[in-house]
Design a protein around this motif. Structure first.
Motif, PDB file in Angstrom:
ATOM      1  N   GLU A   4      -8.471  -0.209  11.438  1.00 33.70           N
ATOM      2  CA  GLU A   4      -8.645  -1.556  11.968  1.00 33.70           C
ATOM      3  C   GLU A   4      -7.269  -2.211  12.058  1.00 33.70           C
ATOM      4  N   VAL A   5      -6.895  -2.592  13.263  1.00 34.26           N
ATOM      5  CA  VAL A   5      -5.574  -3.166  13.507  1.00 34.26           C
ATOM      6  C   VAL A   5      -5.713  -4.672  13.684  1.00 34.26           C
ATOM      7  N   VAL A   6      -4.902  -5.432  12.949  1.00 33.00           N
ATOM      8  CA  VAL A   6      -4.935  -6.891  13.057  1.00 33.00           C
ATOM      9  C   VAL A   6      -3.518  -7.418  13.248  1.00 33.00           C
ATOM     10  N   GLY A   7      -3.437  -8.628  13.800  1.00 27.12           N
ATOM     11  CA  GLY A   7      -2.142  -9.243  14.035  1.00 27.12           C
ATOM     12  C   GLY A   7      -1.862 -10.357  13.055  1.00 27.12           C
ATOM     13  N   LEU A   8      -0.618 -10.426  12.567  1.00 26.51           N
ATOM     14  CA  LEU A   8      -0.220 -11.446  11.596  1.00 26.51           C
ATOM     15  C   LEU A   8       0.229 -12.745  12.259  1.00 26.51           C
ATOM     16  N   GLY A   9       0.306 -12.742  13.601  1.00 24.99           N
ATOM     17  CA  GLY A   9       0.767 -13.939  14.285  1.00 24.99           C
ATOM     18  C   GLY A   9       2.282 -13.949  14.424  1.00 24.99           C
ATOM     19  N   PRO A  10       2.828 -14.909  15.160  1.00 20.22           N
ATOM     20  CA  PRO A  10       4.256 -14.934  15.446  1.00 20.22           C
ATOM     21  C   PRO A  10       5.111 -15.595  14.381  1.00 20.22           C
ATOM     22  N   GLY A  11       4.476 -16.360  13.460  1.00 20.98           N
ATOM     23  CA  GLY A  11       5.277 -17.108  12.487  1.00 20.98           C
ATOM     24  C   GLY A  11       4.716 -16.972  11.086  1.00 20.98           C
ATOM     25  N   ASP A  12       4.701 -18.102  10.384  1.00 21.98           N
ATOM     26  CA  ASP A  12       4.176 -18.066   9.017  1.00 21.98           C
ATOM     27  C   ASP A  12       2.653 -18.013   9.037  1.00 21.98           C
ATOM     28  N   GLU A  13       2.034 -18.194   7.838  1.00 17.22           N
ATOM     29  CA  GLU A  13       0.578 -18.025   7.742  1.00 17.22           C
ATOM     30  C   GLU A  13      -0.204 -19.027   8.582  1.00 17.22           C
ATOM     31  N   SER A  14       0.445 -20.124   8.993  1.00 15.05           N
ATOM     32  CA  SER A  14      -0.262 -21.127   9.794  1.00 15.05           C
ATOM     33  C   SER A  14      -0.582 -20.613  11.197  1.00 15.05           C
ATOM     34  N   THR A  15       0.153 -19.603  11.641  1.00 12.90           N
ATOM     35  CA  THR A  15      -0.099 -19.045  12.981  1.00 12.90           C
ATOM     36  C   THR A  15      -0.983 -17.798  12.914  1.00 12.90           C
ATOM     37  N   MET A  16      -1.391 -17.408  11.703  1.00  8.22           N
ATOM     38  CA  MET A  16      -2.222 -16.227  11.551  1.00  8.22           C
ATOM     39  C   MET A  16      -3.679 -16.562  11.869  1.00  8.22           C
ATOM     40  N   PRO A  17      -4.361 -15.780  12.710  1.00  6.75           N
ATOM     41  CA  PRO A  17      -5.777 -16.037  12.990  1.00  6.75           C
ATOM     42  C   PRO A  17      -6.613 -15.980  11.710  1.00  6.75           C
ATOM     43  N   LEU A  18      -7.615 -16.818  11.643  1.00  2.69           N
ATOM     44  CA  LEU A  18      -8.484 -16.853  10.466  1.00  2.69           C
ATOM     45  C   LEU A  18      -9.170 -15.519  10.246  1.00  2.69           C
ATOM     46  N   PRO A  30      -7.211   0.488   2.012  1.00  2.43           N
ATOM     47  CA  PRO A  30      -5.753   0.332   1.974  1.00  2.43           C
ATOM     48  C   PRO A  30      -5.257  -0.528   3.140  1.00  2.43           C
ATOM     49  N   ILE A  31      -4.292  -1.402   2.853  1.00  2.00           N
ATOM     50  CA  ILE A  31      -3.672  -2.251   3.880  1.00  2.00           C
ATOM     51  C   ILE A  31      -2.224  -1.812   4.042  1.00  2.00           C
ATOM     52  N   ILE A  32      -1.867  -1.519   5.303  1.00  8.24           N
ATOM     53  CA  ILE A  32      -0.492  -1.104   5.586  1.00  8.24           C
ATOM     54  C   ILE A  32       0.115  -2.103   6.572  1.00  8.24           C
ATOM     55  N   LEU A  33       1.255  -2.663   6.209  1.00  5.91           N
ATOM     56  CA  LEU A  33       1.996  -3.533   7.125  1.00  5.91           C
ATOM     57  C   LEU A  33       3.083  -2.712   7.816  1.00  5.91           C
ATOM     58  N   ARG A  34       3.270  -2.992   9.101  1.00  2.69           N
ATOM     59  CA  ARG A  34       4.381  -2.298   9.755  1.00  2.69           C
ATOM     60  C   ARG A  34       5.688  -2.663   9.069  1.00  2.69           C
ATOM     61  N   LEU A  76      -2.956   7.914  10.868  1.00  2.36           N
ATOM     62  CA  LEU A  76      -4.059   8.850  11.092  1.00  2.36           C
ATOM     63  C   LEU A  76      -4.318   9.693   9.839  1.00  2.36           C
ATOM     64  N   ARG A  77      -3.252  10.074   9.153  1.00  5.17           N
ATOM     65  CA  ARG A  77      -3.417  10.840   7.904  1.00  5.17           C
ATOM     66  C   ARG A  77      -4.132  10.013   6.842  1.00  5.17           C
ATOM     67  N   LEU A  78      -3.726   8.743   6.726  1.00  6.62           N
ATOM     68  CA  LEU A  78      -4.348   7.863   5.731  1.00  6.62           C
ATOM     69  C   LEU A  78      -5.808   7.594   6.076  1.00  6.62           C
ATOM     70  N   ALA A  79      -6.108   7.460   7.376  1.00  5.97           N
ATOM     71  CA  ALA A  79      -7.490   7.226   7.787  1.00  5.97           C
ATOM     72  C   ALA A  79      -8.364   8.427   7.445  1.00  5.97           C
ATOM     73  N   THR A  80      -7.821   9.620   7.605  1.00  3.42           N
ATOM     74  CA  THR A  80      -8.563  10.838   7.253  1.00  3.42           C
ATOM     75  C   THR A  80      -8.795  10.904   5.745  1.00  3.42           C
ATOM     76  N   GLN A  81      -7.819  10.444   4.998  1.00  2.00           N
ATOM     77  CA  GLN A  81      -7.909  10.496   3.539  1.00  2.00           C
ATOM     78  C   GLN A  81      -8.825   9.420   2.976  1.00  2.00           C
ATOM     79  N   HIS A  82      -8.748   8.190   3.489  1.00  2.00           N
ATOM     80  CA  HIS A  82      -9.482   7.056   2.909  1.00  2.00           C
ATOM     81  C   HIS A  82     -10.691   6.615   3.738  1.00  2.00           C
ATOM     82  N   LYS A  83     -10.916   7.258   4.887  1.00  3.13           N
ATOM     83  CA  LYS A  83     -12.013   6.924   5.808  1.00  3.13           C
ATOM     84  C   LYS A  83     -11.785   5.631   6.576  1.00  3.13           C
ATOM     85  N   LYS A  84     -11.108   4.649   5.942  1.00  8.31           N
ATOM     86  CA  LYS A  84     -10.796   3.407   6.655  1.00  8.31           C
ATOM     87  C   LYS A  84      -9.505   2.820   6.095  1.00  8.31           C
TER      88      LYS A  84
END
Length: 494
Positions: A4-18, A30-34, A76-84
């Protein structure tokens, strides 16, 4: 298996979608940040949201393509290992996010689903900061992979991913191939981040000298306005030629031209290019190449008006041919030297001619012996080569006396056309006369090009002597009778 890919927005947490915040906060996967280098990341840490990042990969790779490739494979490796797994990226997942694009391409083959969630891209605050409505025309490019062919100086341009002064330097050099050095650009950093936003306008040549360049930097390049700026783009030059051919208010001379009337100019300009090369004069060569290009543009414009083809068709055809005839560059073959490369070119060309020789019924027909005679040369050389090719199979006069007899016959036919004042017949008969003279020179084992060139040089040398005599006499050309000029000519021959 799901990513599941989500966007953090362009700035601080105020620009992050709810929805992104909820996904990250409620996730048991598991959560992975680029990258953790993003204004919203401190808020994630304060909220107790656990994550890992790909920041360590940035130090392992020298180019972004390889970097994003490894990110996709690791996900893709992590998705295979953790299912999500949850993958969070700056901005919006589908805007200037190459790692997501590569992930989507690879996931299907691996049997992994990829859901792309919400995010706010950097485009909204950027367009607000520069006062631009994107509907006016907006080009978005990647600064890490910028190429001159992508640039369109007539539209608003945003260059994202300008991560560092090194990237900014590469961007500057590419832009300067099309835009003037003094063209004003705007460097926007951390737009949308309260207290950190920076918007600075500088001449293009100073782009990489700014200190505000970092991972949240984008460069805005406004469209060029005046002729000196627009003229660097080849398609703008094509527009100028089209304007010259405008039927209502174009140039009378340009409007009068046809493919046929332009033939002498194309050959003339090609010779002048060759002369500039021999003179080793780069400035002169630049000018002559422009004159030669004008002939290409004029022919393409006339063809477009006739509905035959366009300049873009010319570009496409040439690009296809170059790729097809360079299998050692664009294919699997190899060439270790110029001779091998030329052999491959000729082989590809021969295959093309063989394909072209197929009839409409699909039956193979023999190639003409004239099919590979170079047509792109001056008429004297072309006639010479054609006659040599015909002679190889015995299509030839028996002796030079036969050629002389043919020459006399052609002179008589030319005189008849001249007496009848028949312009079409005159053109044909004069051409036959030239062709026979070429044949005569070939029989004498003299190349017509060299024979004529020597004759021209001799004429010029003698004419210059006549000019000198006229000058020394103190009289003007108009004051001389024809018999007097002829006498000066005879003297020049001595």
């Amino acid at each position: 298996m799901l990513i599941e890919v989500v966007g953090l927005g362009p700035g601080d947490e105020s620009t992050m979608p709810l929805s992104t915040w909820k996904t990250l906060q409620e996730s048991r996967s598991p959560i992975i940040l680029r990258t953790k280098i993003h204004p919203s990341v401190p808020a994630l840490t304060e909220a107790g949201i656990s994550f890992t990042t790909f920041d360590h990969l940035y130090e392992q790779h020298g180019d972004f393509e390889t970097l994003y490739e490894q990110m996709a494979e690791e996900l893709l490796r992590l998705a295979t290992q953790h299912k999500k797994v949850i993958y969070a990226v700056p901005g919006h997942p589908r805007v200037a996010e190459q790692s997501v694009e590569l992930l989507l391409k690879k996931a299907t083959a691996c049997g992994v689903e990829v859901h792309v969630g919400a995010g706010q891209s950097f485009l909204d605050p950027l367009c607000t900061a520069i006062g631009l409505d994107p509907i006016a025309g907006l080009l978005l490019l990647d600064g890490t992979q910028l190429h001159i062919t992508e640039l369109q100086p007539g539209v608003h341009t945003l260059i994202a991913q300008v991560y560092s002064p090194a990237v900014a330097s590469d961007v500057k050099l590419t832009l300067m191939e099309v835009y003037p050095d003094e063209h004003e650009v705007t460097v926007l950093s951390a737009v949308g981040v309260a207290g950190e936003e920076s918007v600075t306008s500088v001449p293009l040549y100073e782009l990489d000298r700014l200190t505000e360049i970092h991972h949240l930097t984008t460069v805005y390049v406004p469209p060029v306005q005046n002729l000196s700026e627009k003229a660097r783009h080849p398609l703008y030059l094509a527009d100028i030629v089209a304007r010259l051919r405008h039927p209502l208010d174009g140039c009378p001379w340009d409007l009068a031209q046809t493919h046929e009337t332009l033939i002498p100019y194309a050959t003339e300009e090609a010779y002048e290019v060759a002369q500039a090369v021999l003179e080793d004069d780069p400035a002169h060569l630049q000018e002559e190449l422009g004159d030669l290009l004008l002939q290409v543009l004029l022919h393409a414009q006339i063809a477009a008006e006739n509905g035959d083809f366009t300049l873009q068709d010319v570009f496409f055809g040439l690009a296809e041919k170059l790729v097809r005839r360079h299998p050692h560059v664009f294919g699997q073959q190899s060439a270790s030297n110029a001779e091998e490369a030329e052999a491959m070119w000729k082989s590809a060309k021969a295959e093309e001619k063989q394909r072209d020789s197929l009839s409409l019924e699909g039956n193979e027909t023999p190639l003409s012996r004239m099919s590979d005679v170079q047509t792109g040369q001056d008429a004297l050389n072309y006639a010479f080569d054609v006659q040599k090719r015909a002679a190889k199979v015995g299509f030839e006069w028996n002796c030079i006396e036969d050629v002389l007899e043919k020459l006399r016959e052609e002179i008589i036919e030319f005189e008849e056309a001249l007496n009848q004042n028949d312009s079409k017949a005159l053109t044909e008969e004069l051409g036959d006369l030239f062709f026979t003279l070429v044949n005569l020179s070939r029989w004498l084992k003299m190349h017509p090009e060299m024979v004529l060139r020597k004759a021209v040089i001799k004429f010029v040398r003698r004419f210059e002597r006549v000019e000198q005599a006229v000058h020394e006499s103190g009289r003007t050309w108009q004051e001389y009778r024809l018999d007097e000029l002829d006498q000066l000519w005879q003297n020049a021959k001595l």
